[in-house]
Design a protein around this motif. Structure first.
Motif, PDB file in Angstrom:
ATOM      1  N   LEU A  78      50.632  28.125  40.159  1.00 23.99           N
ATOM      2  CA  LEU A  78      50.762  29.395  39.439  1.00 23.99           C
ATOM      3  C   LEU A  78      49.563  30.307  39.692  1.00 23.99           C
ATOM      4  CD1 LEU A  78      52.308  28.246  36.041  1.00 23.99           C
ATOM      5  CD2 LEU A  78      53.417  29.493  37.886  1.00 23.99           C
ATOM      6  N   LEU A  79      48.364  29.715  39.717  1.00 22.14           N
ATOM      7  CA  LEU A  79      47.173  30.531  39.992  1.00 22.14           C
ATOM      8  C   LEU A  79      47.230  31.135  41.391  1.00 22.14           C
ATOM      9  CD1 LEU A  79      44.228  28.497  38.458  1.00 22.14           C
ATOM     10  CD2 LEU A  79      44.916  30.796  37.868  1.00 22.14           C
ATOM     11  N   ASP A  80      47.627  30.307  42.364  1.00 18.66           N
ATOM     12  CA  ASP A  80      47.756  30.811  43.744  1.00 18.66           C
ATOM     13  C   ASP A  80      48.735  31.970  43.809  1.00 18.66           C
ATOM     14  OD1 ASP A  80      45.954  29.107  44.775  1.00 18.66           O
ATOM     15  OD2 ASP A  80      47.390  27.663  45.561  1.00 18.66           O
ATOM     16  N   LEU A  81      49.845  31.775  43.108  1.00 20.67           N
ATOM     17  CA  LEU A  81      50.904  32.785  43.132  1.00 20.67           C
ATOM     18  C   LEU A  81      50.416  34.095  42.521  1.00 20.67           C
ATOM     19  CD1 LEU A  81      54.032  32.688  43.775  1.00 20.67           C
ATOM     20  CD2 LEU A  81      54.283  32.702  41.304  1.00 20.67           C
ATOM     21  N   ILE A  82      49.809  33.997  41.342  1.00 19.58           N
ATOM     22  CA  ILE A  82      49.381  35.210  40.639  1.00 19.58           C
ATOM     23  C   ILE A  82      48.289  35.925  41.444  1.00 19.58           C
ATOM     24  CG2 ILE A  82      48.166  36.022  38.566  1.00 19.58           C
ATOM     25  CD1 ILE A  82      49.620  33.737  37.062  1.00 19.58           C
ATOM     26  N   LEU A  83      47.276  35.176  41.860  1.00 17.66           N
ATOM     27  CA  LEU A  83      46.147  35.804  42.560  1.00 17.66           C
ATOM     28  C   LEU A  83      46.549  36.298  43.944  1.00 17.66           C
ATOM     29  CD1 LEU A  83      43.380  33.270  41.560  1.00 17.66           C
ATOM     30  CD2 LEU A  83      43.746  35.527  40.626  1.00 17.66           C
ATOM     31  N   GLY A  84      47.358  35.489  44.639  1.00 19.07           N
ATOM     32  CA  GLY A  84      47.786  35.872  45.994  1.00 19.07           C
ATOM     33  C   GLY A  84      48.626  37.136  45.961  1.00 19.07           C
ATOM     34  N   ALA A  85      49.608  37.207  45.037  1.00 24.28           N
ATOM     35  CA  ALA A  85      50.484  38.388  44.967  1.00 24.28           C
ATOM     36  C   ALA A  85      49.677  39.627  44.602  1.00 24.28           C
ATOM     37  CB  ALA A  85      51.590  38.140  43.946  1.00 24.28           C
ATOM     38  N   LEU A  86      48.748  39.459  43.660  1.00 15.88           N
ATOM     39  CA  LEU A  86      47.908  40.608  43.263  1.00 15.88           C
ATOM     40  C   LEU A  86      47.082  41.117  44.444  1.00 15.88           C
ATOM     41  CD1 LEU A  86      46.324  39.976  39.760  1.00 15.88           C
ATOM     42  CD2 LEU A  86      47.462  42.037  40.541  1.00 15.88           C
ATOM     43  N   ALA A  87      46.479  40.173  45.175  1.00 14.18           N
ATOM     44  CA  ALA A  87      45.645  40.565  46.319  1.00 14.18           C
ATOM     45  C   ALA A  87      46.477  41.247  47.393  1.00 14.18           C
ATOM     46  CB  ALA A  87      44.935  39.339  46.884  1.00 14.18           C
ATOM     47  N   MET A  88      47.703  40.744  47.625  1.00 10.18           N
ATOM     48  CA  MET A  88      48.561  41.354  48.648  1.00 10.18           C
ATOM     49  C   MET A  88      48.882  42.805  48.290  1.00 10.18           C
ATOM     50  SD  MET A  88      51.352  38.443  49.456  1.00 10.18           S
ATOM     51  CE  MET A  88      50.880  36.800  49.863  1.00 10.18           C
ATOM     52  N   VAL A  89      49.287  43.010  47.036  1.00 11.46           N
ATOM     53  CA  VAL A  89      49.668  44.371  46.628  1.00 11.46           C
ATOM     54  C   VAL A  89      48.455  45.298  46.654  1.00 11.46           C
ATOM     55  CG1 VAL A  89      50.509  45.722  44.679  1.00 11.46           C
ATOM     56  CG2 VAL A  89      51.659  43.623  45.300  1.00 11.46           C
ATOM     57  N   ARG A  90      47.316  44.800  46.165  1.00 14.71           N
ATOM     58  CA  ARG A  90      46.117  45.646  46.143  1.00 14.71           C
ATOM     59  C   ARG A  90      45.652  45.979  47.550  1.00 14.71           C
ATOM     60  NH1 ARG A  90      42.617  42.554  41.556  1.00 14.71           N
ATOM     61  NH2 ARG A  90      43.429  43.613  39.745  1.00 14.71           N
ATOM     62  N   LEU A  91      45.641  44.962  48.413  1.00 14.65           N
ATOM     63  CA  LEU A  91      45.144  45.188  49.776  1.00 14.65           C
ATOM     64  C   LEU A  91      46.038  46.171  50.518  1.00 14.65           C
ATOM     65  CD1 LEU A  91      42.788  44.104  51.483  1.00 14.65           C
ATOM     66  CD2 LEU A  91      44.345  42.456  52.452  1.00 14.65           C
ATOM     67  N   SER A  92      47.347  46.033  50.315  1.00 14.71           N
ATOM     68  CA  SER A  92      48.256  46.910  51.052  1.00 14.71           C
ATOM     69  C   SER A  92      48.229  48.333  50.495  1.00 14.71           C
ATOM     70  CB  SER A  92      49.677  46.354  51.006  1.00 14.71           C
ATOM     71  OG  SER A  92      50.111  46.298  49.676  1.00 14.71           O
ATOM     72  N   HIS A  93      47.970  48.489  49.197  1.00 16.56           N
ATOM     73  CA  HIS A  93      48.062  49.812  48.593  1.00 16.56           C
ATOM     74  C   HIS A  93      46.701  50.489  48.419  1.00 16.56           C
ATOM     75  CE1 HIS A  93      48.828  52.730  45.292  1.00 16.56           C
ATOM     76  NE2 HIS A  93      49.871  52.974  46.038  1.00 16.56           N
ATOM     77  N   ASP A  94      45.690  49.713  48.019  1.00 11.18           N
ATOM     78  CA  ASP A  94      44.420  50.326  47.609  1.00 11.18           C
ATOM     79  C   ASP A  94      43.284  50.106  48.614  1.00 11.18           C
ATOM     80  OD1 ASP A  94      45.821  50.889  45.311  1.00 11.18           O
ATOM     81  OD2 ASP A  94      45.144  49.086  44.283  1.00 11.18           O
ATOM     82  N   CYS A  95      43.636  49.713  49.841  1.00  6.70           N
ATOM     83  CA  CYS A  95      42.603  49.367  50.823  1.00  6.70           C
ATOM     84  C   CYS A  95      41.664  50.556  51.077  1.00  6.70           C
ATOM     85  CB  CYS A  95      43.288  48.919  52.114  1.00  6.70           C
ATOM     86  SG  CYS A  95      42.185  48.512  53.428  1.00  6.70           S
ATOM     87  N   ARG A  96      42.254  51.713  51.346  1.00  5.82           N
ATOM     88  CA  ARG A  96      41.434  52.874  51.710  1.00  5.82           C
ATOM     89  C   ARG A  96      40.554  53.329  50.534  1.00  5.82           C
ATOM     90  NH1 ARG A  96      41.858  56.844  55.828  1.00  5.82           N
ATOM     91  NH2 ARG A  96      43.676  55.754  56.635  1.00  5.82           N
ATOM     92  N   GLU A  97      41.155  53.335  49.329  1.00  7.13           N
ATOM     93  CA  GLU A  97      40.382  53.739  48.143  1.00  7.13           C
ATOM     94  C   GLU A  97      39.206  52.792  47.912  1.00  7.13           C
ATOM     95  OE1 GLU A  97      43.567  53.836  48.302  1.00  7.13           O
ATOM     96  OE2 GLU A  97      44.162  55.846  47.678  1.00  7.13           O
ATOM     97  N   ALA A  98      39.459  51.487  48.140  1.00 11.78           N
ATOM     98  CA  ALA A  98      38.397  50.508  47.920  1.00 11.78           C
ATOM     99  C   ALA A  98      37.230  50.759  48.867  1.00 11.78           C
ATOM    100  CB  ALA A  98      38.940  49.098  48.118  1.00 11.78           C
ATOM    101  N   VAL A  99      37.537  51.072  50.133  1.00  8.43           N
ATOM    102  CA  VAL A  99      36.477  51.319  51.116  1.00  8.43           C
ATOM    103  C   VAL A  99      35.711  52.583  50.746  1.00  8.43           C
ATOM    104  CG1 VAL A  99      35.991  51.814  53.523  1.00  8.43           C
ATOM    105  CG2 VAL A  99      37.730  50.155  52.941  1.00  8.43           C
ATOM    106  N   VAL A 100      36.452  53.626  50.361  1.00 12.28           N
ATOM    107  CA  VAL A 100      35.810  54.905  50.035  1.00 12.28           C
ATOM    108  C   VAL A 100      34.924  54.761  48.801  1.00 12.28           C
ATOM    109  CG1 VAL A 100      36.276  57.259  49.235  1.00 12.28           C
ATOM    110  CG2 VAL A 100      37.604  56.295  51.106  1.00 12.28           C
TER     111      VAL A 100
END
Lengths: 93, 518
Positions: free
Chosen positions: B493-515
């Protein structure tokens, strides 16, 4: 060419909602495994095609993936119990 | 002697950092919480005279793991990154000598680890007050832990002086520290009558682990001189490593001229250019992440150790649980490495400004993180699958040779669950590591953040419960299955929750995070 242009926005939202629905369906023991796989396929497709665009179904998409994961656990537990029961009945005639 | 002003300055900086305060408090609270759980599990099983023993051994073992890993996690960057940034030469232009730099960095960066250990020692004291542990055993264990921490930190700073990058330093130090504190000790204890144990070198290298092993009363009373010898030798080894780092430092900061004349280097350049032309992002990611050789070496070493333990179990030398714990520890090392590499992947690019340059090109952020993910996959996937295949083969063999009952079904079933979680952990760690590397302030913090929820918290909880149950004799085949199943469900469950969150964040917020970060 960016990969984000691959998926239209309407398709992205539709797939996010479908991921959520399939996540709930994956709670059905054993048969739900297929639904969970389909939910994960939708999740992956949206993640790969989403890019920076705002996705109105983002929360549903996440919930769908988490529900599908719980569905897999339910299926695995059910399958394990059934397998152990079969093995036990074979061992005891 | 400028070490003292450097140390003073570093300590003042450290004392003003908020995370340092929270680290001390957090570690103390976490150990207290774990101790409460262990005590609640074992109080009605342990005898009144030995009430504190399970708690003492659990906290001691946890502190030993922290002491061993503290060096590679905290100090591997300290000199290597100065070399990469080119600031080491500037330091030598001032009125500082190598012993000032090594001493200052050692004391300042060792403080978080020392404070973590100091937070654990009062809990060990409570266990001593509860009974079951003598005062001498408490003092011996404390001395062994402090000595292990010193050796780990000194070994890491030596590796950092030798290596040319932080990643290389981390790899070298991990091999050195785990080899001396774990692998070599396990080999010497498993085959005490083998011919190579009579040589001084293996005994010297294994001395940090042997000191810890000889600390309990039961082992110490059999051979009292072994503990003193191991402590003395490992302490001397630590000082020798520190001295080695000081001697090496003045010769390692200059840039070496690159040899590009040979035929092999020409072919290598031609191959790299060809790949660069076809897929520049994958080429860049692979160049930054390194080759697959080191992952294969770690997987091979794990296979050798687990196989050796399994053979020793077959001959009746050690208990079967030792194989399980050895496999768990080695898989843990593999996962820590995956987390370390993935959380450093974007950090280097971000700090050098390469990521910002890449983001202004028409490639898009999806192509960038996908290239890094492919690089990580190419590096770790096949070695991880090979390790899992070996585990399953061994479990199949064990299940086939078991005398029936528990052995026939459970061994293979539990190994399969563990293999599944190992692969899922590695996959989740690559995603969460990439995301943490993008948003965290530095590589160490990114790595700790990545590991905290995926490995450290569930691992510490279940390992403690298993050790406590094993000490009190509650670890039966039935309870082992319950432990393994609950561990599997929580990790999944931890893998699932953390992995899914990281996937969505990385795909959507990558540029904002770098900036936002830059």
């Amino acid at each position: 060419m960016s990969a984000t242009a691959d998926m239209p926005k309407s398709e992205m939202i539709r797939r996010s909602m479908r991921c959520y629905v399939l996540g709930w369906w994956s709670w059905v023991p054993l048969l739900g495994f297929v639904m969970a796989m389909l939910a994960f396929a939708d999740f992956r497709a949206v993640v790969n095609g989403m890019g920076r665009r705002w996705n109105a179904g983002r929360t549903r998409l996440l919930l769908g993936a988490w529900l599908a994961g719980i569905g897999i656990i339910i299926t695995l537990l059910t399958g394990t119990i059934i397998t152990l029961a079969i093995l036990d009945s074979i061992a005891h005639g | 002697m400028n070490a003292l002003p450097i140390v003073r300055r570093e300590l003042l900086v450290l004392s003003r950092r908020r995370w340092f305060y929270w680290l001390r408090s957090g570690v103390g609270c976490a150990i207290a919480l774990v101790s409460c759980i262990v005590f609640a599990v074992t109080w009605n099983v342990a005898t009144k005279q030995g009430l504190g023993a399970p708690l003492f051994y659990t906290v001691t073992f946890m502190s030993y793991l922290v002491s061993v890993l503290a060096g590679p996690v905290l100090l591997s960057d300290c000199i290597a990154e100065e070399k990469v940034a080119g600031t080491l030469g500037l330091l030598f232009l001032t009125n500082t000598r190598s012993h000032d730099i090594v001493g200052g960095k050692f004391i300042a960066l060792a403080m978080p680890a020392i404070h973590c250990l100091l937070a654990a020692i009062p809990i060990m004291g409570i266990a001593f007050a509860l009974g079951g542990v003598t005062g001498e055993e408490f003092l011996r264990s404390t001395a062994a832990l402090l000595n292990t921490l010193f050796f780990s930190l000194a070994g890491t700073i030596f590796c950092s002086a030798l290596a040319s990058s932080g990643r290389q330093a981390f790899g070298f130090s991990l091999v050195l520290v785990l080899g001396c504190c774990g692998g070599m000790t396990a080999i010497l204890l498993t085959w005490p009558k083998a011919a190579f144990t009579s040589f001084w070198l293996p005994r010297m290298l294994a001395s940090p682990g042997l000191a810890f092993w000889n600390a309990p009363d039961a082992v110490y009373s059999a051979n009292p001189s072994a503990f003193a010898n191991a402590i003395g030798i490992s302490h001397g080894l630590g000082w020798a490593l520190l001295a080695g780092a000081m001697l090496r430092l003045p010769f390692c900061w200059r840039d070496q001229p690159r040899e590009a004349n040979s035929e092999a280097s020409y072919e290598k350049c031609a191959r790299a250019t060809k790949q660069r032309m076809t897929d520049p992002l994958t080429w860049l990611a692979r160049r930054r992440l390194g080759g697959t050789m080191a992952a294969w070496i770690l997987a091979g070493a794990s296979v050798l150790v687990i196989g050796g333990f399994y053979l020793a179990t077959g001959q009746g030398r050690i208990d079967g649980m030792a194989v399980v714990f050895a496999a768990y520890a080695l898989h843990g090392v593999f996962k820590v490495w995956v987390a370390w590499v993935s959380s450093r992947a974007f950090g280097t690019e971000r700090d050098s400004g390469a990521l910002e340059l890449l983001l202004v090109t028409p490639l898009g952020e999806t192509a960038i993180w996908r290239a890094w993910l492919n690089g990580l996959r190419q590096r770790f996937l096949i070695p991880a699958l090979a390790l899992v295949a070996f585990d399953l083969l061994l479990a199949w063999n064990a299940a086939a040779n078991a005398a029936g009952g528990f052995g026939e079904v459970s061994i293979f079933f539990l190994t399969m669950l563990a293999a599944l979680i190992f692969l899922m952990d590695c996959y989740t760690l690559t995603w969460t590591g990439l995301w943490s590397g993008l948003v965290a302030r530095n590589a160490t913090r990114a790595c700790v953040r990545t590991l905290m929820f995926t490995l450290i918290i569930p691992g510490a909880f279940f390992l403690n419960a298993a050790i406590a149950a094993s000490v009190t004799g509650m670890l039966t085949p039935g309870s082992l299955i319950v432990f393994a199943l609950s561990w599997f469900i929580v990790s999944f469950l931890l893998d699932l929750i953390l992995g899914a969150l990281a996937m969505v964040r990385l795909s959507h917020d990558c540029r904002e995070a770098v900036v936002n970060r830059s």
